[in-house]
Design a protein around this motif. Structure first.
Motif: not given
Length: 592
Positions: A118-131
């Motif tokens: 939904l955010l049109d983001r790479d999942r791995a990059e977004l996961g790191a950003e959410l920590v």
């Protein structure tokens, strides 16, 4: 025999008890004093501090007002958008389950898995950003309401949204140079958006809630809100259909003649309302940076140019008003003429010496005859007519960067300037100011300032701007004579025949001027045409300017633009065709 030994061991416990009791009393007293201090003296302040630490204030943006045209068509509006925000402290508690209720993933990895598409983001990059432990981390700006609804339905812990807005211009580049645009902070950066920014902005509101240690809203906590006050809607005088057509015509002309730029204005005679103000290759406010910087403004008011032969109208009008000439006065017209101070002037095309009427001087755009007419008046008199007709002053119509042009005081005119100002050189005007001269003549000599703002709607109440009182700057008699004289310009023998419109009587004047090349020479040509229609009862005044065209004359370059824009405008406005043929003044004395 020795006496008895003192019983010190019996009294010692009592003293100890007394000491301990005293100590306890002191401690209790200290606690009591501290309690009184906390509860009575410092309590309110401490409670206030704690409440402030728990309280989260969110600004509620005020909806920016719309900009609409004369018929209510929306030209600028604000669409609801959302900034997607994450409280990273709550992300670890998110659990993703499959259809059977089995745990698939937890925390940042789980959140990234469902949010990334939904955010049109790479999942791995977004996961790191959410920590992390950041309580406020923006993930996305200006998400659509549909995107936010989809995100909210996921139920990801700590994901919230802040309502924002995005400025939208539904008509694209139509009137783009008038509207301007807003910057990233939501403030007007150009055009109407800039000059009326304070009216459009409105007043933001606020919402306050108490937040717990984990970032959750405390249901029983204090809550309050102050609603936002929307900005005012701005009503323009612009007619979007006329504006669109004028932009198409001027764009085509600029491309055809490989010109630097061009502009068209349509003014309603009698009110000063601007129905169209078109600049070539206008900026699209939805993406203003895609347009070269020097094309983002309104050259129609920001750029000054020599009016050229359209300026002869003001010289002849002054002479009519001063009684120096009549429409049929015979005027010598040599091809070349030298004035007493040695200044020599020629006409645009070589011809034998001849005699024209004053009307013929305008129709054939004779330089030498115009100088002979103008020389019958003092420099001061001619200067005052120029000033009274609006040259050398800003119109005040409400667009940023408007130029007043250049009109030097007559006391500063040198031996040549005093003559060339008679045919529109060594004086600069913007297109609106030059067109306003013709609008004033068409309005029986009464000047009305041009305006582009019709009114405002603030908090549901509409306020229409009052028309300014017209000022009589020349007589109705001279004005009527001038309109009749200018009809000859668009008939056979006149320079403006390409401006003629089937079914309508037209009065106007061509203009061709050379401007400075910046190196002491004259190389940049400006072609123009300004006129009114229908001539017997003018409804509109239309001005055209094309800068640095490959063509030479206003009759060739600008008159056809006038024809196309004026014909469309008359028909669009429902103006009835002319029913009588014009009663033209003769161009030569022998034709009387």
């Amino acid at each position: 025999m020795a006496g008895p030994t003192p019983m010190t061991g019996v009294g010692a416990p009592v003293r100890r008890q007394n000491i301990i009791l005293a100590a306890i009393l002191i401690v209790v007293l200290l606690f009591g004093v501290r309690l009184v201090y906390i509860q009575v003296i410092a309590g309110p302040a401490l409670a206030q501090t704690a409440r402030e630490e728990r309280t989260h204030t969110q600004i509620i943006p005020a909806p920016r007002g719309d900009v609409v045209d004369a018929h209510g068509t929306v030209l600028a509006t604000s669409a609801d958008t959302f900034d997607i925000v994450a409280d990273l402290r709550q992300i670890p508690s998110f659990v993703l389950r499959d259809e059977d209720g089995e745990i698939v993933s937890r925390g940042a990895a789980a959140a990234a898995r469902v949010l990334a598409p939904l955010l049109d983001r790479d999942r791995a990059e977004l996961g790191a950003e959410l920590v992390g432990d950041n309580g406020y981390h923006r993930l996305l700006r200006n998400a659509t309401p549909e995107t936010w609804q989809a995100i909210a339905s996921l139920g990801v812990n700590g994901i919230t949204a802040e309502r924002t807005s995005q400025r939208v211009y539904p008509a694209g580049n139509t009137a783009g140079n008038i509207l301007g645009w807003v910057n990233d902070e939501g403030d007007g950066a150009a055009g109407i958006e800039s000059t009326l920014n304070s009216r459009l902005l409105g007043t933001p509101g606020s919402s306050e809630v108490e937040i717990g240690a984990r970032g959750q809203v405390i249901p029983t906590g204090a809550q309050s809100s102050t609603p936002a006050v929307p900005g005012c809607d701005v009503h323009l005088t612009i007619d979007t259909d006329l504006q669109w057509h004028a932009q198409q015509v001027i764009d085509e002309s600029v491309d055809t003649w490989s010109a630097a730029w061009g502009a068209v204005v349509v003014v309603e005679v009698g009110t000063g309302r601007i129905l169209a103000l078109a600049d070539s290759h206008a900026v699209d406010p939805n993406s203003p940076m895609d347009t070269p910087e020097d094309s983002r403004g309104a050259r129609s008011v920001q750029n000054a140019y020599d009016p050229g032969s359209t300026g002869k109208v003001l010289t002849v009008l002054s002479a009519l008003e001063e009684g120096v000439v009549t429409p049929t006065s015979p005027i010598e017209n040599p091809y070349r003429h030298t004035m007493p101070n040695g200044q020599t002037f020629t006409d645009h095309t070589e011809h034998p010496d001849q005699v024209l009427t004053t009307t013929g001087v305008l129709a054939e755009s004779a330089n030498t005859s115009t100088v002979l007419i103008g020389s019958e008046m003092s420099n001061q008199t001619r200067f005052e007519y120029m000033r009274n007709m609006g040259w050398g002053e800003r119109t005040g119509m409400g667009l940023p960067g408007e130029t007043a042009g250049i009109l030097h005081h007559y006391s500063d005119w040198d031996g040549r300037t005093q003559y060339v100002t008679m045919f529109g050189q060594s004086v600069n005007v913007n297109l609106v100011a030059n067109t306003q001269v013709f609008a004033t003549i068409a309005n029986q000599g009464m000047a009305i300032p041009p305006r582009i703002i019709e009114g405002y709607t603030c908090e549901g109440a509409y306020e229409e701007l009052q028309d300014e009182e017209p000022v009589q700057v020349v007589s109705p008699e001279s004005s009527e004579q001038m309109i009749r004289m200018l009809e000859s310009t668009v008939h056979e023998g006149g320079t403006g025949v390409r401006a003629a419109i089937d079914g309508y009587r037209v009065a106007g004047k061509t203009g061709t001027a050379e401007t400075s090349d910046g190196r002491g020479g004259l190389s940049h040509r400006v072609a123009s045409f300004v006129g009114v229609a229908p001539a017997e009862a003018p409804e509109i005044a239309v001005g055209v300017v094309v800068a640095q065209p490959s063509g030479i004359y206003g009759s060739l370059v600008a008159a056809p633009v006038f024809h196309d824009v004026t014909e469309f405008s008359l028909q669009h406005l429902g103006v009835a065709p002319s029913t009588e043929e014009p009663d033209l003044y003769p161009l030569r004395p022998e034709d009387s």
